[in-house]
Design a protein around this motif. Structure first.
Motif, short mmCIF file in Angstrom:
data_model
loop_
_atom_site.label_atom_id
_atom_site.label_comp_id
_atom_site.label_asym_id
_atom_site.label_seq_id
_atom_site.Cartn_x
_atom_site.Cartn_y
_atom_site.Cartn_z
N ALA A 167 0.81 -1.36 -0.05
CA ALA A 167 0.03 0.09 0.08
C ALA A 167 1.25 1.27 0.29
O ALA A 167 0.40 1.66 -0.89
N VAL A 168 1.83 1.11 1.04
CA VAL A 168 2.75 2.48 1.73
C VAL A 168 3.40 2.37 -0.20
O VAL A 168 3.75 4.16 -0.90
N TYR A 173 1.57 3.85 -3.17
CA TYR A 173 1.06 4.74 -3.00
C TYR A 173 2.09 6.10 -3.23
O TYR A 173 1.97 7.50 -3.39
N THR A 211 -3.10 14.80 -4.59
CA THR A 211 -4.23 14.74 -4.65
C THR A 211 -3.51 12.85 -3.22
O THR A 211 -2.16 12.23 -3.94
N LYS A 212 -4.93 12.49 -2.44
CA LYS A 212 -4.30 12.01 -1.44
C LYS A 212 -5.15 10.82 -1.77
O LYS A 212 -6.13 10.23 -1.08
N SER A 213 -4.83 9.67 -2.55
CA SER A 213 -5.76 9.21 -3.17
C SER A 213 -5.00 7.74 -3.42
O SER A 213 -3.33 8.30 -4.26
N LEU A 214 -5.35 6.29 -3.98
CA LEU A 214 -4.98 5.48 -4.23
C LEU A 214 -5.62 4.76 -5.25
O LEU A 214 -6.69 4.75 -4.20
N SER A 215 -5.11 4.54 -5.96
CA SER A 215 -6.44 3.91 -7.51
C SER A 215 -5.55 2.73 -7.31
O SER A 215 -4.31 1.88 -7.11
N TYR A 216 -6.49 1.81 -8.22
CA TYR A 216 -5.60 0.25 -8.72
C TYR A 216 -4.26 0.52 -9.73
O TYR A 216 -3.90 -0.09 -9.70
N LEU A 263 -1.40 0.34 -7.45
CA LEU A 263 -0.94 -0.73 -7.69
C LEU A 263 -0.69 -1.62 -8.78
O LEU A 263 1.22 -2.62 -8.62
N ALA A 264 -1.21 -1.59 -9.69
CA ALA A 264 -0.70 -1.56 -11.47
C ALA A 264 0.60 -2.04 -11.46
O ALA A 264 2.01 -2.63 -11.48
N VAL A 291 -6.42 8.52 3.58
CA VAL A 291 -5.93 8.88 1.80
C VAL A 291 -7.17 8.27 1.28
O VAL A 291 -7.79 7.08 1.34
N ARG A 292 -7.90 8.42 0.44
CA ARG A 292 -8.63 8.03 -0.46
C ARG A 292 -8.43 6.23 -0.94
O ARG A 292 -7.71 7.07 -2.18
#
Lengths: 122, 176
Positions: free
Chosen positions: A62-63, A66, A74-79, A82-83, B29-30
């Motif tokens: 995750a880290v 991110y 932005t403070k977001s994590l998307s698919y 990860l890929a 975090v979103r």
């Protein structure tokens, strides 16, 4: 040896997983391990180690993803974050089988066209 | 969220547990839903990876059971050596906690009292109970006797008007 972390909601660890306890359900981890081909007996301590390692892995993934994210603003994590991490990071390479990078239809068509053109060159 | 069809491959770590861990390392975090789902599956994949590797290492050794050593070596060979210190610490902690719990439960059972003392207390309690039981029985017997006497007196006075000679027998009975 009886452990209390056999069910998800009965864990003693009320706070952080960085503390010296386990919050993942150990029984579930055992089930998953046993579903691996050829795996027979697992020592209870080995099970604890694997469970904790899995926790660390989740957080590590995750880290890393991110920090490496495409949208830094932005403070977001998307698919795709990860890929991408799986693809670019040696440690996470093993995930690429189950982590196909989602590809935009347009890009896919373009790459198909490219292939056809390549073929035509023969 | 294991599948009810019982298919082994559908076994995963519960989503809630994963969400909790993600929240701990990435607070505020979103995280997209499909990303979370992905992490859940990566978890399973990781467990398979470690299990297979540890299993291979185990097979090469003369052991039949996957031991902690095998897991540690697996982590090392798969590039997760950075996890080793922490997982070892947790194992130690788990053992300590389990040991404390065993000690605590046996302490609770004894209340810190040695066995002879417990036995003595038990004997005392039994003796007391027997005594109470005896007293109770005696009281009941007395009451029964009184009731019986009264019944007889009532019957006697009823028949006294009919038989004058029976008063001698009553006196004898009262002396009992």
């Amino acid at each position: 040896m009886k452990m209390s972390q056999n069910t998800p909601d009965k864990d003693e660890d009320q706070t952080s997983t960085s503390q010296k306890t386990i919050s993942l359900p150990i029984s579930r981890v055992r089930l998953i391990m046993k579903s691996s081909p050829d795996v027979n007996c697992i020592n209870q301590d080995a099970l604890f180690l694997t469970t904790k390692a899995t926790e660390l892995f989740v957080q590590h993934l995750a880290v890393s993803s991110y920090n490496n994210r495409a949208k830094q603003e932005t403070k977001s994590l998307s698919y795709s974050d990860l890929a991408n991490t799986a693809e670019e990071n040696d440690t996470f390479q093993f995930l690429t089988d189950i982590l196909p990078k989602k590809i935009l239809a347009g890009d896919y068509l373009k790459s198909l066209e490219q292939l056809q053109e390549d073929d035509a060159d023969f | 969220m294991a599948s009810s069809s019982g298919n082994d491959d559908d076994l995963t770590i519960p989503r809630a547990a994963i969400n909790k861990m993600i929240k701990e390392v990435l607070p505020n975090v979103r995280v997209a839903n499909d990303a979370r789902e992905l992490v859940v599956n990566c978890c399973t994949e990781f467990i398979h990876l470690i299990s297979s590797e540890a299993n291979e290492i185990c097979n090469k050794s003369d052991k039949k059971t996957i031991s902690p050593e095998h897991v540690i070596n697996a982590l090392e060979s798969l590039g997760f050596a950075s996890y080793i210190t922490e997982v070892k610490d947790v194992l130690q902690e788990c053992k300590t906690v389990a040991l404390k719990r065993r000690k605590a439960s046996s302490r609770l059972e004894n209340l810190g009292i040695p066995e002879e003392e417990l036995l003595r207390q038990q004997q005392e309690l039994f003796a007391k109970a027997r005594q109470q039981q005896a007293e109770l029985a005696q009281q009941e017997w007395l009451q029964m006797q009184q009731a019986a006497q009264q019944a007889q007196m009532a019957a006697a006075s009823a028949s006294a008007s009919q038989q004058a000679g029976s008063s001698q027998d009553e006196d004898d009975e009262e002396d009992m």
